[in-house]
Scaffold this motif. Structure first.
Motif, PDB file in Angstrom:
ATOM      1  N   VAL A  68      35.333  17.278  30.333  1.00 49.21           N
ATOM      2  CA  VAL A  68      35.545  18.155  31.476  1.00 49.21           C
ATOM      3  C   VAL A  68      34.272  18.278  32.309  1.00 49.21           C
ATOM      4  O   VAL A  68      34.333  18.383  33.532  1.00 49.21           O
ATOM      5  N   ARG A  69      33.122  18.253  31.671  1.00 47.58           N
ATOM      6  CA  ARG A  69      31.860  18.333  32.407  1.00 47.58           C
ATOM      7  C   ARG A  69      31.596  17.055  33.197  1.00 47.58           C
ATOM      8  O   ARG A  69      30.795  17.051  34.137  1.00 47.58           O
ATOM      9  N   ASP A  71      32.984  13.590  35.499  1.00 45.27           N
ATOM     10  CA  ASP A  71      33.742  13.502  36.749  1.00 45.27           C
ATOM     11  C   ASP A  71      35.202  13.153  36.549  1.00 45.27           C
ATOM     12  O   ASP A  71      35.971  13.136  37.501  1.00 45.27           O
ATOM     13  N   PHE A  74      38.525  18.274  34.929  1.00 44.37           N
ATOM     14  CA  PHE A  74      38.084  19.578  35.416  1.00 44.37           C
ATOM     15  C   PHE A  74      38.928  20.652  34.757  1.00 44.37           C
ATOM     16  O   PHE A  74      39.882  20.352  34.026  1.00 44.37           O
ATOM     17  N   ARG A  76      40.815  24.556  35.451  1.00 44.58           N
ATOM     18  CA  ARG A  76      41.123  25.763  36.220  1.00 44.58           C
ATOM     19  C   ARG A  76      41.725  26.812  35.288  1.00 44.58           C
ATOM     20  O   ARG A  76      42.693  27.494  35.612  1.00 44.58           O
ATOM     21  N   PRO A  83      35.677  27.052  33.255  1.00 40.85           N
ATOM     22  CA  PRO A  83      35.312  26.183  34.384  1.00 40.85           C
ATOM     23  C   PRO A  83      33.877  26.378  34.867  1.00 40.85           C
ATOM     24  O   PRO A  83      33.215  25.405  35.245  1.00 40.85           O
ATOM     25  N   ASP A  87      32.394  22.966  33.651  1.00 41.96           N
ATOM     26  CA  ASP A  87      32.854  22.097  34.733  1.00 41.96           C
ATOM     27  C   ASP A  87      31.971  22.205  35.968  1.00 41.96           C
ATOM     28  O   ASP A  87      31.521  21.187  36.502  1.00 41.96           O
ATOM     29  N   LYS A  88      31.668  23.413  36.410  1.00 41.63           N
ATOM     30  CA  LYS A  88      31.036  23.598  37.718  1.00 41.63           C
ATOM     31  C   LYS A  88      29.523  23.778  37.662  1.00 41.63           C
ATOM     32  O   LYS A  88      28.901  24.007  38.694  1.00 41.63           O
ATOM     33  N   ARG A 307      41.297  14.330  36.876  1.00 37.89           N
ATOM     34  CA  ARG A 307      41.242  14.181  38.332  1.00 37.89           C
ATOM     35  C   ARG A 307      42.074  12.971  38.768  1.00 37.89           C
ATOM     36  O   ARG A 307      42.148  11.966  38.075  1.00 37.89           O
ATOM     37  N   ASP A 481      34.220  14.212  42.308  1.00 39.88           N
ATOM     38  CA  ASP A 481      34.336  15.499  41.620  1.00 39.88           C
ATOM     39  C   ASP A 481      33.470  16.521  42.342  1.00 39.88           C
ATOM     40  O   ASP A 481      32.249  16.554  42.164  1.00 39.88           O
ATOM     41  N   ALA A 483      32.750  19.443  41.812  1.00 41.23           N
ATOM     42  CA  ALA A 483      31.958  20.322  40.952  1.00 41.23           C
ATOM     43  C   ALA A 483      30.507  19.871  40.871  1.00 41.23           C
ATOM     44  O   ALA A 483      29.605  20.694  40.647  1.00 41.23           O
TER      45      ALA A 483
END
Length: 514
Positions: A68-69, A71, A74, A76, A83, A87-88, A307, A481, A483
């Motif tokens: 998830v970290r 590209d 992700f 939500r 997230p 992720d972000k 993604r 991505d 993020a």
């Protein structure tokens, strides 16, 4: 190995007060002095190392940080800390539970391995079995240090059973990878080629060789990585491993521990974990929660999604018979898992359109799912489906990447072609002959997405390829991505060390710019 009951080694703690020492031994608990006596003790101690893979932070949250970290995925999740932290790159809490748990559980595994390595040599037992068990402990210590180097970088190296008074200092990331490589080298020298009966699923020489190659590749020591990969692809390993004809069978519970599996984490349903009235008992959970957390909405928690650019990678080529790459439907749940669209794509007994409507564009990982089980409508916290952490196709692509890095690009083609031809794609030598070294690496990047998406290798791939070292490469990630627009080049390549550890250990220094 599914039938091995993992033994959780009890560790006695000495409690002290500020005025009086209290040192009372519970006569019902084993102690170090009376435990490490027999071959059975040695094997149970090693089984305790394996059980670390069943801990949620290793099988679940570590996957999030590798996947998830990156590209390719992700989150939500309604739990905004997932997230934000995973992720972000909006990391404000250096004691974030899931991050600290991964760090701590890898060290739990190291502690268990160190217990075996410190105590088993003195046990009188069959020397071959002793050597094998010590090799298994070395393998896992190397594997846990590989994870710590990959995610946290500058962590302490502890090579003996830790105590509460230890205050180890940071080692460099390079030194941690080097320790992992040394342990994996030692393990490869003594581990068997394969197992039979109840021992199937234990780590082998091939698993050690594959993880050794991964460690060297993360160090960008491609010459060193060549030797274990050569053993796997052109040496004795080539007689043990191969590709399954059906790609999907790599992810089914009915086809576990097959010839393509090099390092497979064993999971099972422990029927004695709960009583008939569903009351939990002290028995250990042998299952994996990963499927529950990443399953599609209304089937699991949907805390991770793929993604859409990843799906598009599969559309770059058709098979030689003009069909879609079959890995796409095997890898993801989305509106066109069935090529005919959402009205035909079955998601746990209902069509995608029935569950989410005809215009939903979400994509979820299918590789860890149990949707093939008859009547399955939801996921749960105790999936028995094994995690194939290293598959032979990964090994072939690593070997091709290493050969290319060593200037042997034309030799590397054949190993990419083995992966492509399994799913009906034309040989790379036919569609893209004569690629330069740089262009061939770009092709490898594509091949690793279509073959390995969602399997937990993407973060290290990006790190190895230099995406966290220049704004130019980072801009490429941002395009795929958003993020990564908050990613700081001098900071987010590594996670913060647990601040609680930094606060109580004067020899431990926080990672840069945290």
């Amino acid at each position: 190995m599914k039938k091995i009951l993992y033994f959780m080694l009890a560790v006695g703690l000495t409690m002290t007060s500020c005025e009086n020492d209290l040192d009372i031994i519970n006569p019902n608990n084993p102690t170090e002095n009376d435990f490490w006596q027999t071959a059975t003790d040695a094997e149970q101690g090693v089984n305790a190392i394996y059980s670390t893979l069943h801990r949620g932070p290793i099988v679940l949250w570590q996957w999030f940080y590798y996947t998830v970290r990156s590209d390719e995925a992700f989150s939500r999740s309604p739990r905004v800390d997932i997230p934000n932290n995973m992720d972000k790159f909006l990391i404000t809490n250096y004691n974030f539970g899931e991050t600290n748990w991964i760090y701590g559980d890898n060290y739990i595994g190291i502690f268990r391995a160190n217990q075996v390595l410190a105590n088993v040599p003195d046990i009188e037992m069959d020397p071959d079995l002793k050597a094998r068990l010590l090799g298994e402990a070395k393998f896992f210590r190397g594997f846990f240090y590989y994870n710590l180097a990959s995610l946290y970088g500058n962590v302490p190296i502890i090579l003996e059973p830790s105590t509460t008074t230890m205050q180890p200092a940071n080692a460099t990331r390079e030194a941690v990878y080097a320790q992992a490589a040394q342990d994996l080298t030692d393990a490869a020298e003594v581990l068997p080629l394969s197992y039979s009966g109840a021992n199937v699923g234990r780590v082998t020489k091939g698993a050690a060789m594959a993880m050794l190659a991964k460690a060297y590749m993360q160090m960008r020591n491609y010459q060193a990585a060549y030797e274990p990969l050569h053993w796997l692809v052109e040496g004795p390993g080539s007689e043990i491993y191969g590709l399954l004809e059906n790609y999907r069978e790599n992810f089914l519970s009915t086809t576990e521990n097959n010839k393509e599996s090099v390092f497979e984490w064993q999971f099972a349903t422990n029927e004695s974990e709960f009583t008939d009235n569903d009351v939990q008992t002290p028995n250990q959970n042998y299952g994996s929660p990963l499927a529950q957390f990443i399953a599609p909405a209304n089937i699991g928690f949907s805390d991770a999604e793929i993604r859409r650019w990843v799906v598009n990678e599969f559309h770059e080529e058709e098979t030689v018979t003009g069909e879609r790459d079959p890995r796409l439907s095997a890898s993801f749940f989305f509106d066109s898992t069935d090529v005919r669209g959402p009205e035909f794509s079955m998601i746990y007994g209902q069509t995608f359109a029935q569950r989410y409507g005809p215009n939903d564009t979400r994509v979820w990982v299918r590789k860890f799912a149990n949707d093939a089980e008859p009547g399955r409508t939801r996921e749960g916290f105790r999936s028995a489906n094994n995690y194939r952490f290293v598959r032979y196709s990964d090994v072939l692509l690593m070997y091709a990447e290493v050969l290319n890095a060593l200037g042997r690009t034309q030799e590397a083609y054949q190993y990419v072609d083995r992966v492509r031809e399994r799913v009906g794609l034309a040989p790379l030598a036919v569609v893209k002959p004569g690629l330069s070294q740089e262009a061939f690496l770009e092709q490898i990047m594509h091949e690793r997405v279509t073959e390995l998406a969602g399997e937990g290798h993407r973060w290290n791939d990006l790190d190895r390829w230099g995406y966290f070292e220049s704004q130019e490469k980072l801009n490429e990630l941002i395009e795929r991505d958003p993020a990564f627009s908050t990613f700081m080049l001098d900071r987010h390549r590594l996670l913060p060390l647990p601040q609680r550890d930094v606060d109580i250990n004067p020899n431990l220094v926080q990672n840069p710019n945290y």
